[in-house]
Structures are given as structure tokens and as C-alpha cells.
Scaffold this active site. Structure first.
Site, mmCIF file in Angstrom:
data_model
loop_
_atom_site.group_PDB
_atom_site.id
_atom_site.type_symbol
_atom_site.label_atom_id
_atom_site.label_comp_id
_atom_site.label_asym_id
_atom_site.label_seq_id
_atom_site.Cartn_x
_atom_site.Cartn_y
_atom_site.Cartn_z
ATOM 1 N N GLU A 112 1.427 -1.040 -0.057
ATOM 2 C CA GLU A 112 -0.287 0.059 0.039
ATOM 3 C C GLU A 112 0.559 1.249 0.327
ATOM 4 O O GLU A 112 1.981 1.106 0.614
ATOM 5 C CB GLU A 112 -1.070 0.474 1.699
ATOM 6 N N LYS A 114 1.981 4.244 1.255
ATOM 7 C CA LYS A 114 2.005 5.056 3.418
ATOM 8 C C LYS A 114 2.097 6.780 2.787
ATOM 9 O O LYS A 114 2.727 8.222 2.574
ATOM 10 C CB LYS A 114 3.288 4.775 3.941
ATOM 11 N N ASP A 116 0.748 10.302 3.944
ATOM 12 C CA ASP A 116 1.914 11.053 4.906
ATOM 13 C C ASP A 116 1.059 12.272 5.656
ATOM 14 O O ASP A 116 0.651 13.400 5.120
ATOM 15 C CB ASP A 116 2.998 12.261 4.419
ATOM 16 N N TYR A 223 -7.349 2.120 6.261
ATOM 17 C CA TYR A 223 -6.205 1.371 5.874
ATOM 18 C C TYR A 223 -5.867 0.410 6.735
ATOM 19 O O TYR A 223 -5.482 -1.075 6.339
ATOM 20 C CB TYR A 223 -5.312 1.893 4.774
ATOM 21 N N LYS A 310 11.346 3.433 2.799
ATOM 22 C CA LYS A 310 11.100 4.834 2.572
ATOM 23 C C LYS A 310 11.706 5.456 1.406
ATOM 24 O O LYS A 310 12.632 4.950 0.657
ATOM 25 C CB LYS A 310 12.273 5.761 3.774
ATOM 26 N N CYS A 404 9.656 48.407 -4.159
ATOM 27 C CA CYS A 404 8.848 47.648 -4.810
ATOM 28 C C CYS A 404 8.908 47.841 -6.589
ATOM 29 O O CYS A 404 9.259 48.674 -7.204
ATOM 30 C CB CYS A 404 7.709 48.760 -4.874
ATOM 31 N N CYS A 407 6.061 49.583 -8.649
ATOM 32 C CA CYS A 407 5.686 50.949 -8.447
ATOM 33 C C CYS A 407 7.149 51.760 -8.126
ATOM 34 O O CYS A 407 7.193 52.835 -8.318
ATOM 35 C CB CYS A 407 4.508 50.884 -8.077
ATOM 36 N N CYS A 422 4.801 46.669 -0.167
ATOM 37 C CA CYS A 422 4.779 48.200 -0.847
ATOM 38 C C CYS A 422 3.576 48.607 -0.626
ATOM 39 O O CYS A 422 2.246 48.492 -0.381
ATOM 40 C CB CYS A 422 3.951 48.069 -2.479
ATOM 41 N N CYS A 428 0.052 51.710 -7.328
ATOM 42 C CA CYS A 428 0.602 50.527 -7.756
ATOM 43 C C CYS A 428 -0.159 49.537 -8.525
ATOM 44 O O CYS A 428 -0.981 48.294 -8.130
ATOM 45 C CB CYS A 428 1.593 49.792 -6.928
#
Ligand code: AMP
Ligand code: ZN
Length: 667
Positions: A112, A114, A116, A223, A310, A404, A407, A422, A428
Site C-alpha cells: 500500500e 504510505k 503522509d 487502510y 521509505k 517595489c 512601482c 509596498c 501600485c
């Protein structure tokens, strides 16, 4: 059973079925709209016939119960870890350990994914979910049943020939897309993004307010049946049965006869895993036959009949070419690393997210650095390390910009915040378009017929500079745009017209006030009822509102101080958008002329629910105790100063139970 009860039960069963078809089978047979109608009908009936309350009704999925702390429950079957393996050699020795006790002629393995996430143990009795407990330390965990019930891929009621009592385990997780959407929402609201889906999933299970959990996009794969029942002969059969009973079982499992086949499965998924919507950190290999599992048993930590393989985290090295900076609608600046294109897990990666200045400094990034990139929980990969020995001595450190990029205005950064901003709110360009795009978005004004690209086009063609301009657009203007035919133009106007029905709380959210997300908008709309009232509030007055702190108060006051915003609001008012809350009719007048201060944490209600109950029964909520307060509704962990003040002023201090009595025992 009375006729009414029968109708109610049938409706519940029908909704359970459609939930299963939608969330587990991914094959709905009715529209979302029809589903919502059914649910609405159910809640109406349930409030009409409270005597037929059912704790596992589909209506209970929205949550609402608040847990002060979770009961610790000892597991009937301990929740062990899995032993890890990293190579074919490790798997071969796992196999030879098993062969010492089990003949190999009919031994096989179930492989199956795994998943996470965070594991959960569910108990079902007579087909009904009765308890959900976290893994905890493996011996005992927390009872999080109320929170778990909000997860739609977990059935509250089972189908078919399930055992009368059994337990089943699964993994709760958040899909990558959902996770990224959450983070976009958070950054748009000036909040820090979550780190990864797993931690967010596990944090969500421990939230005290189950209504908040209901809003998290949690899913669950089951599962492992852990109890024995008659037909339980193999892991394979158990998965098939679980799926029939209504559980969400991933169909990625495979029965393998040899370790070579197991290894093929592993290699297959090592490639395919990058295309999954969720994260896996390996493969779980289980001896398929339950009888053999029993013979093999457990060590003090692991089952001897199962092992995890793993995967190596996918990492590659590439060169950092440059860093560019994006400006969000709130003015927040996000640095992005531009990389020498490199293949990582089947996709070509050109960019990695750098989050903020701290992240750049932590990595001490220099131009042309050789960097290690990794696919983490987010779709955009991240830089995890720099290979210092590859660095050119004369390479330049990456310095965060101070103007920025769009602008050229100066950037500002507060000590308490991770992002630079900004502050050129009024002109802007990415902020201007971002705000309009936010305004039309689904959770805000939900304007059908206009998409983000159309907004860009309209902006570039100088048809609009702010959201109020949308409502004065002319037909010929739109027709002059690329790809805008008669029909699309009609849709734009239809969408704009429809948006006039959107309630005040969403209009407020759509205005795009920094730090004012959906929840805050709701609170403010409820509290102040109209935009004019809200505009007239001072910083100090806003601070008195529940869950509104200095940051939000300041941002709200600033927003309304800006004359341009006031002009836009006036324009939107003229167009007919909703700037008042709807007038609610009270359920009773039990609390007429009575004022309440609600404080602390409660068992059966969230604070908001209590306040709502007070309001719909004619009472008023105050945010601080004064001589005008009739009742202080005191929960757990209430601030001592409020209590003292109430005592000094002789205000009635009542508990949640007293409150329930007040509500019920009056006509
Ligand atoms: P570990 O935490 O690395 O010791 O691995 C054990 C954990 O793997 C279990 O507690 C589960 O939460 C998780 N897990 C994920 N997918 C599966 C699966 N298909 N079968 C068993 N455990 C799984
Ligand atoms: Zn700017």
C-alpha cells in the site's frame, strides 16, 4: 416509528449516500445545488422535530461543538510504529525473518502507499461511528470524535454487512491543491503560510472549535481493520470489505507474491508519486494473511508482519540565476528564485519559492550559488541548502530589495511581520489589479463572467483602475477588448448585476482591507451592521470587538482614512451593492432589553454561537462589563479582570447551565 421520524431518517440516509458518492466515490449523481437543498430541508426538519435528534446526522458535519480539552483514551490495540527499510537488501532480510516462521508456499504481501498524514483509530458500533482517537503515544491518544465527524470522507453510518463492532485505522491528510489554496488565502489575508500539509492536518485535529475543523479540507484514507470478524482472512479482503461498507480506501494497493514483485511496485510508485494529489513518504508492505500476522506478532515497537519502505526525498542541485520579487494584492512582497532549469521527479523546475527575507538570510544565498532543491508539501519546490564548496569567492550576496519592483515606492516592514510591503496602495499596478481580482473572486463578490485575465485586459486598456469602475463599464468598451464577443459581454453584465445580491459581510470581505479575511468580515458585519457604522468606529472602539486586535483595528481605520476607498464605497452604494446586514427576525424575545457579556470557553457552544443565541432571542451583546451589563456569561479560562469588575458592579454572573435554563424556562 412515527411518520415524521421515518421521513427524517430516510432523508438522512439519502444524504449519507450522496455524501459517499461525492466524497468517496467521486461520482455524484445529483448537483451540488440539489445536495444543498436536501441538507437545508434536513436542518429545517430537525429544528422542527428536535425530539428526533441524531448525533450522527449529516447535519452534524458542520461542527460547532467546542472541546476544552480532549479525553485521553487507552487504545484497545496499541498503535505501533512501522519498521523502516531503504533498499532491496533491507526487504530481503525482512522476508527471510518471516520465512523462519511461515512457509513460503502461500505467503503473499499486500503493498500500500504510505500516506503522509496523521493516523486515526475509528470505532464503529452497529454501523455508526462512535469514537475517533488519535495515535498519541501509541498506547493512548486523544478523543477527537467531534472534529473527525466533520470530515466527509469518513462515513458516519455504514452500509452492507459490516461487523457489529470493530475498529479501523486510517490516515488523515490534506491534498496538495487544497493546501496551496489555504496558503494563498492566508497570504492574501496577511497571515503566514502553513509549513506543510501533514502538520496542518495534525494541528487541525486538535482545534477546539469543530466548526473551524469543518472548514479545513481534511480527507481520510482507511487502510487497516484492527478487530477480528468472521470474514477477516486477509488484508486484501479487509480492504475490499471496508470499501463496500462505505470507507474511502485508496485503490492503489496491490497483492504481490514475491519480494521482486514488491520491489517493482515500489519502483513504480517512486516515479508515479509525483503525480499524486497528496503526499506519500513510502510504501507499506504487509503480510496478507491475518493468520500469519498473528503468528508473527509484534516486537515492543513494530509489527513483525509489516514494514515501511521509505522513499528518498527528491532533491537535485542546480544554480541560482537570479531572484525576482512578486507583489501581491495587499502589497506583500514575495521573493522567488529563478533557477537553471532542472528535472525533478518528472517535472522541469525553473523557480523555487523563497517566502521572505528571513528565508534568504537563513540560507545566506549568493548569486550563482549551487543550491539543493526539494519537492516539499507545496507544488512549487523550495531551496533547502546551499553547496558552499561550489561558491565563487567573488559572488554577491542576495540583498533584499528596498523599492517595489513594480512601482518603485519604498518598502516597509514591521518587526512583527515576515513580509515586506509596498505601501503605494493607490497606484501600485499589481495591487490595483490584485484588489479587483480579489473583489470578483468566488468567496468575495463571486462575479461570474469575469476572470482574472479579463481584469488584466481591462486594466491594461485603462477601462478600470478600481473595483467600482467595473459597474460603470460600457458595452462598447468591452467589445473593443480581445476575445470579447457579444455573448461574453452579456455575461459580464449579468454577473455584475447578480453581485448586487451578495450580502454585506461578503461585500466587506471583497473590499480587500488588509488582515480582514472572511471571518473578520463576518464579525464586523454582524457587530456594526452597516458600512457607515463601521466607518465611524475609532481604533479603540474596534479593539473592543471579539477577536479583533491591534493589527486589524489599525488596518481597518487606515483603510477608511483613505479618501479613494470612501469614494469607491460611495460609488458601489449608488450602484446598489449591499452595505447593510439583513434585518433578522428574532426567534423569541426571552432576552428583550437584556445585555450580556460572553467570556471564556464553553462546553456546548462556541462563543459566537452563544452570542448568536442571545441576539436571535432578543438580547444584546456587549464586549466589556459595565454598569449597563445584565449578565456576565462566564466560561472557563475567563479573564480575571472581567470577573472582578462584574463582582464589583454587582452584575449577575451566570454559567452555561444557567444560560440554558434562562433560555428554556421562559415562554
Ligand atoms: P511511522 O510513523 O513512520 O512509524 O509509520 C507508521 C505510520 O504510518 C502509521 O501510524 C500510519 O499513520 C502511517 N501509515 C500511512 N499509510 C499507511 C498504511 N497504508 N498502512 C499502515 N500505516 C500507514
Ligand atoms: Zn508597488
Amino acid at each position: 416509528m412515527s411518520l415524521n421520524q421515518k421521513i427524517l431518517e430516510n432523508l438522512r440516509d439519502e444524504i449519507h449516500m450522496h455524501t459517499h458518492l461525492y466524497y468517496v466515490k467521486d461520482a455524484p449523481i445529483i448537483s451540488d445545488y440539489e445536495f444543498d437543498l436536501m441538507l437545508k430541508k434536513l436542518t429545517d426538519l430537525e429544528s422542527k422535530f428536535p425530539q428526533f435528534f441524531d448525533i450522527n446526522s449529516p447535519s452534524q458535519r458542520v461542527g460547532g461543538k467546542v472541546s476544552k480539552n480532549f479525553n485521553n483514551i487507552k487504545h484497545d490495540y496499541p498503535m505501533y510504529s512501522l519498521d523502516n527499510s531503504y533498499s532491496k537488501k533491507d526487504l530481503d532480510s525482512f522476508y527471510s525473518r518471516i520465512l523462519k516462521k511461515i512457509p513460503d508456499n502461500d505467503l503473499n504481501f499486500l503493498c500500500e502507499l504510505k500516506f503522509d498524514g496523521v493516523s486515526i483509530n475509528l470505532t464503529y458500533e452497529n454501523g455508526v461511528l462512535v469514537r475517533a482517537v488519535t495515535r498519541g503515544d501509541g498506547v493512548q491518544g486523544d478523543d477527537v470524535t467531534e472534529n473527525i465527524k466533520t470530515i466527509k470522507t469518513i462515513p458516519l453510518k455504514l452500509n452492507g454487512d459490516y461487523p457489529s463492532k470493530f475498529q479501523i485505522r486510517g490516515e488523515i491528510f490534506i491534498e496538495l491543491n487544497d493546501f496551496n489554496k489555504m496558503n494563498i488565502d492566508r497570504t492574501n489575508n496577511g497571515l503566514e503560510p502553513y509549513m506543510n500539509p501533514r502538520n496542518t492536518a495534525s494541528g487541525s485535529l486538535k482545534l477546539q472549535d469543530s466548526a473551524e475543523v469543518a472548514r479545513r479540507p481534511l480527507k481520510c484514507f482507511l487502510y487497516q481493520v484492527v478487530s477480528e470478524f468472521d470474514e477477516s482472512k486477509t488484508q486484501y479482503d479487509n480492504l475490499i470489505s471496508s470499501s463496500k461498507w462505505g470507507f474511502n480506501v485508496s485503490d492503489s494497493y496491490k497483492l504481490c507474491n514475491t519480494i521482486d514483485e514488491v520491489f517493482d511496485f515500489i519502483n513504480d510508485w517512486d516515479h508515479k508519486r509525483n503525480n499524486l494529489d497528496f503526499e506519500i513518504d513510502g510504501i507499506v508492505i504487509k503480510v496478507n494473511q491475518i493468520d500469519y500476522q498473528k503468528i508473527l506478532g509484534f516486537t515492543s515497537k513494530y509489527p513483525r508482519w509489516s514494514i515501511a519502505y521509505k522513499f528518498k526525498t527528491l532533491q537535485v542541485s542546480t544554480v541560482l540565476l537570479s531572484v525576482s520579487y512578486q507583489v501581491g494584492r495587499t502589497g506583500a512582497i514575495t521573493p522567488v528564485a529563478n533557477l537553471n532549469p532542472v528535472l525533478l521527479g518528472g517535472t522541469i523546475v525553473k523557480r523555487a519559492s523563497l517566502h521572505n527575507e528571513d528565508q534568504i538570510n537563513k540560507l545566506d544565498l549568493h548569486l550563482n550559488d549551487h543550491v539543493l532543491i526539494e519537492k516539499g508539501g507545496e507544488i512549487i519546490p523550495k531551496i533547502v541548502d546551499v553547496q558552499l564548496d561550489e561558491r565563487n569567492l567573488d559572488s554577491n550576496r542576495i540583498l533584499f530589495i528596498n523599492k517595489c519592483p513594480s512601482c518603485q515606492a519604498d518598502l516597509s516592514k514591521n518587526e512583527s511581520e515576515a513580509h515586506h510591503y509596498c505601501l503605494n496602495f493607490n497606484s501600485c499596478p499589481p495591487q490595483l489589479t490584485g484588489r479587483i481580482q480579489h473583489f470578483i473572486s468566488r468567496k468575495a463578490m463571486d462575479i461570474n463572467g469575469i476572470g482574472n485575465e479579463t481584469i488584466q485586459l481591462m486594466f491594461q486598456n485603462k477601462l478600470i483602475t478600481n473595483y467600482a469602475d467595473l459597474y460603470t463599464l460600457k458595452k462598447e468598451d468591452l467589445l473593443s477588448l480581445e476575445r470579447m464577443a457579444e455573448k461574453s459581454v452579456e455575461n459580464v453584465f449579468k454577473g455584475l448585476n447578480e453581485s448586487k445580491k451578495v450580502p454585506f459581510e461578503r461585500v466587506l470581505f471583497a473590499l480587500g482591507i488588509r488582515h480582514v479575511g472572511q471571518t473578520v468580515s463576518k464579525n464586523l458585519a454582524k457587530k456594526f451592521e452597516s458600512i457607515d457604522n463601521l466607518i465611524s468606529q475609532t481604533y479603540d472602539e474596534l479593539l473592543l470587538v471579539d477577536e479583533i486586535g491591534e493589527r486589524i483595528s489599525k488596518s481597518v481605520v487606515n483603510f477608511f482614512k483613505n479618501e479613494k476607498n470612501i469614494i469607491n464605497i460611495e460609488k458601489l452604494k449608488t450602484v446598489g451593492l449591499q452595505f447593510h446586514s439583513e434585518i433578522k427576525t428574532n426567534v423569541t424575545n426571552v432576552f428583550n432589553d437584556k445585555t450580556f457579556v460572553v467570556s471564556g470557553v464553553f462546553e456546548g457552544y462556541s462563543r459566537d454561537q452563544l452570542k448568536n443565541l442571545i441576539e436571535i432571542n432578543g438580547g444584546k451583546n456587549l464586549s466589556s462589563v459595565s454598569s449597563k451589563t445584565n449578565y456576565l456569561l462566564a466560561g472557563d479560562k475567563m479573564g480575571p479582570s472581567k470577573l472582578k469588575k462584574a463582582e464589583d458592579l454587582g452584575v449577575d454572573i451566570i454559567s452555561e447551565q444557567d444560560f440554558n435554563k434562562l433560555l428554556i424556562f421562559k415562554p
